[in-house]
Design an enzyme around this catalytic site. Structure first.
Site, short mmCIF file in Angstrom:
data_model
loop_
_atom_site.label_atom_id
_atom_site.label_comp_id
_atom_site.label_asym_id
_atom_site.label_seq_id
_atom_site.Cartn_x
_atom_site.Cartn_y
_atom_site.Cartn_z
N LYS A 36 2.09 -3.32 6.47
CA LYS A 36 2.38 -3.50 5.04
C LYS A 36 3.88 -3.38 4.77
O LYS A 36 4.43 -4.12 3.95
CB LYS A 36 1.58 -2.48 4.21
CG LYS A 36 0.10 -2.80 4.14
CD LYS A 36 -0.14 -4.10 3.38
CE LYS A 36 -1.55 -4.61 3.46
NZ LYS A 36 -1.74 -5.90 2.78
N TYR A 64 -1.51 0.00 10.43
CA TYR A 64 -1.82 -0.62 9.14
C TYR A 64 -0.64 -0.47 8.18
O TYR A 64 -0.17 -1.46 7.59
CB TYR A 64 -3.09 0.01 8.52
CG TYR A 64 -3.26 -0.37 7.08
CD1 TYR A 64 -3.63 -1.67 6.73
CD2 TYR A 64 -2.99 0.54 6.05
CE1 TYR A 64 -3.74 -2.04 5.40
CE2 TYR A 64 -3.10 0.18 4.72
CZ TYR A 64 -3.48 -1.11 4.40
OH TYR A 64 -3.57 -1.48 3.09
N SER A 78 0.84 -1.21 0.00
CA SER A 78 0.00 0.00 0.00
C SER A 78 0.86 1.25 0.00
O SER A 78 1.97 1.26 0.56
CB SER A 78 -0.86 -0.02 1.26
OG SER A 78 -1.47 1.23 1.48
C1 WQD Z 1 -8.96 10.36 0.61
C2 WQD Z 1 -9.01 11.85 0.92
C3 WQD Z 1 -9.56 12.37 3.19
C4 WQD Z 1 -13.77 11.18 3.06
C5 WQD Z 1 -6.59 5.34 2.84
C6 WQD Z 1 -5.46 4.59 3.45
C7 WQD Z 1 -4.65 3.93 2.38
C8 WQD Z 1 -5.53 3.06 1.52
C9 WQD Z 1 -6.67 3.84 0.97
C10 WQD Z 1 -5.95 0.81 2.18
C11 WQD Z 1 -8.37 12.21 2.26
C12 WQD Z 1 -10.59 12.92 2.24
C13 WQD Z 1 -12.44 11.41 2.78
C14 WQD Z 1 -14.66 12.29 3.19
C15 WQD Z 1 -12.82 13.77 2.74
N1 WQD Z 1 -6.06 2.01 2.32
N2 WQD Z 1 -11.99 12.68 2.63
N3 WQD Z 1 -14.14 13.53 3.01
O1 WQD Z 1 -6.76 8.33 3.49
O2 WQD Z 1 -5.91 8.67 1.14
O3 WQD Z 1 -6.04 6.40 2.05
O4 WQD Z 1 -7.37 4.48 2.02
O5 WQD Z 1 -5.67 -0.13 1.74
O6 WQD Z 1 -3.68 3.20 2.96
O7 WQD Z 1 -4.65 5.49 4.18
O8 WQD Z 1 -8.11 7.52 1.47
O9 WQD Z 1 -10.42 7.60 0.71
O10 WQD Z 1 -9.97 7.72 3.20
O11 WQD Z 1 -9.40 9.66 1.77
O12 WQD Z 1 -12.42 14.94 2.63
O13 WQD Z 1 -15.87 12.17 3.45
O14 WQD Z 1 -10.38 12.23 1.05
O15 WQD Z 1 -9.32 13.29 4.24
O16 WQD Z 1 -7.70 13.43 2.11
P1 WQD Z 1 -6.66 7.83 2.11
P2 WQD Z 1 -9.55 8.06 1.82
#
Ligand code: WQD
Length: 326
Positions: free
Chosen positions: A145, A141, A117
């Protein structure tokens, strides 16, 4: 070759199974069904229900199906949950992998593809994340990985396996509505959920040092990600001792605001977002350099953001038909 695909009943795994069989490989799914769904396993592909922590069951599955390669996707993947349950994450993701590698080596497995990841990088302070960018994970997490990659490389080298660690960036989309992600843990489904409830989508922080102040990520269609597994599996064939560590992204950034705008446009909704406080631990910008995968695998993502949103939306509507009415 026959491949054991752990986590093959999961959202990403089900796409990998289809891509592998479409490419002419034989596949066997190994899944504990804790989050996987048996209905995602295609007809004709055997499903062995079991945990990767159960070494005897793994060894039997490898022998019964004459497996020569493993694609290992089975894992726990919720960042926030890993902070409250680190021991559980280390057991499932690291000990489960150790048992699997041990079983694989004793059963004569030659190739091993590991689902890693972008979380291994933590808060990278660079425009484009290359595979040489330092790995400083910010959550248990991400740590599991990174430790998993170490295990794969060390055990692979010792046993003469060919190995690949694929660092997924932000995965989205679906091949078909019934294969869509059912979890609501990532940006796109979280936007969908708000729209369905008649509420504004949320932006977690709009004061980041990015063009529109919201976080930028590299989203990749699950179909492209699945093809990257096929390409990696092929690259490992007849390459004992080879290790590939590769970013799997598009090399293009999309901000949270841009994503919300596209979701509104493509779903017929028109809800302006509200701004919530920053989410702790969120990096401002994470975009892959996808060059190494292009060179090593001759692979490149083909699907754009609109394809990810529309395919994910079809899956969402299947479970939430009322969402169609703006
Ligand atoms: C993306 C962006 C949020 C929801 C995570 C894990 C990564 C991988 C994928 C696993 C961020 C913003 C989100 C909302 C928002 N996981 N957001 N409003 O955090 O980049 O990655 O998931 O295998 O390891 O860290 O993904 O989709 O949670 O968020 O503003 O309602 O969207 O703050 O900037 P992230 P995400």
């Amino acid at each position: 070759m026959t491949w054991l695909i752990t986590g093959g009943a999961g959202y990403i795994g089900a796409h990998v199974v289809r891509a592998m069989t479409a490419a002419g490989e034989r596949a066997v799914v190994y899944d504990d069904l804790s989050t996987g769904l048996p209905g995602r396993v295609p007809d004709g592909v055997p499903l062995v229900t079991g945990s990767t922590l159960d070494g005897e069951r793994v060894v039997r599955a490898l022998a019964d199906h004459e497996v020569t390669g493993i694609v290992h996707l089975a894992a726990k993947k919720q960042v926030a949950e890993s902070v409250s349950l680190p021991l559980y994450y280390y057991r499932e993701n690291v000990e489960g992998l150790r048992v699997l590698l041990d079983a694989g080596a004793s059963a004569g497995v030659r190739s091993f593809v590991f689902s890693s990841s972008a979380a291994v990088y933590g808060m990278p302070d660079v425009n484009l994340v290359t595979e040489e960018t330092p790995c400083l994970p910010m959550s248990p997490y991400g740590e599991t990985k990174l430790a998993g990659e170490w295990l794969v490389r060390a055990a692979g080298a010792a046993a003469g396996l060919a190995t690949a660690c694929l660092r997924y960036f932000n995965v989205a989309g679906a091949a078909r509505p019934d294969l869509a992600d059912t979890g609501v843990y990532n940006l796109i489904p979280m936007i969908f959920e708000k729209l369905t409830d008649g509420l504004p989508p949320r932006v977690f922080g709009d004061d980041y040092p990015t063009p529109d102040g919201t976080c930028v990520r590299d989203y990749i269609h699950v179909l492209d990600l699945a093809e990257a597994h096929v390409a990696a599996a092929r690259a490992l064939r007849s390459a004992p001792g080879r290790n590939l560590t590769l970013n799997i992204g598009r090399g293009e950034g999309v901000s949270v605001r841009e994503m919300i705008d596209r979701v509104n446009a493509l779903t017929g909704h028109d809800r302006r977002p509200t701004v919530s406080p920053r989410r702790p631990g969120d990096p401002a910008r994470v975009i892959a350099s996808a060059d190494r995968a292009a060179v090593e695998l001759n692979w490149k993502a083909r699907h754009d953001i609109d394809a990810m949103i529309t395919s994910a939306w079809s899956g969402w509507l299947r479970l939430h038909p009322s969402a169609a009415r703006p």
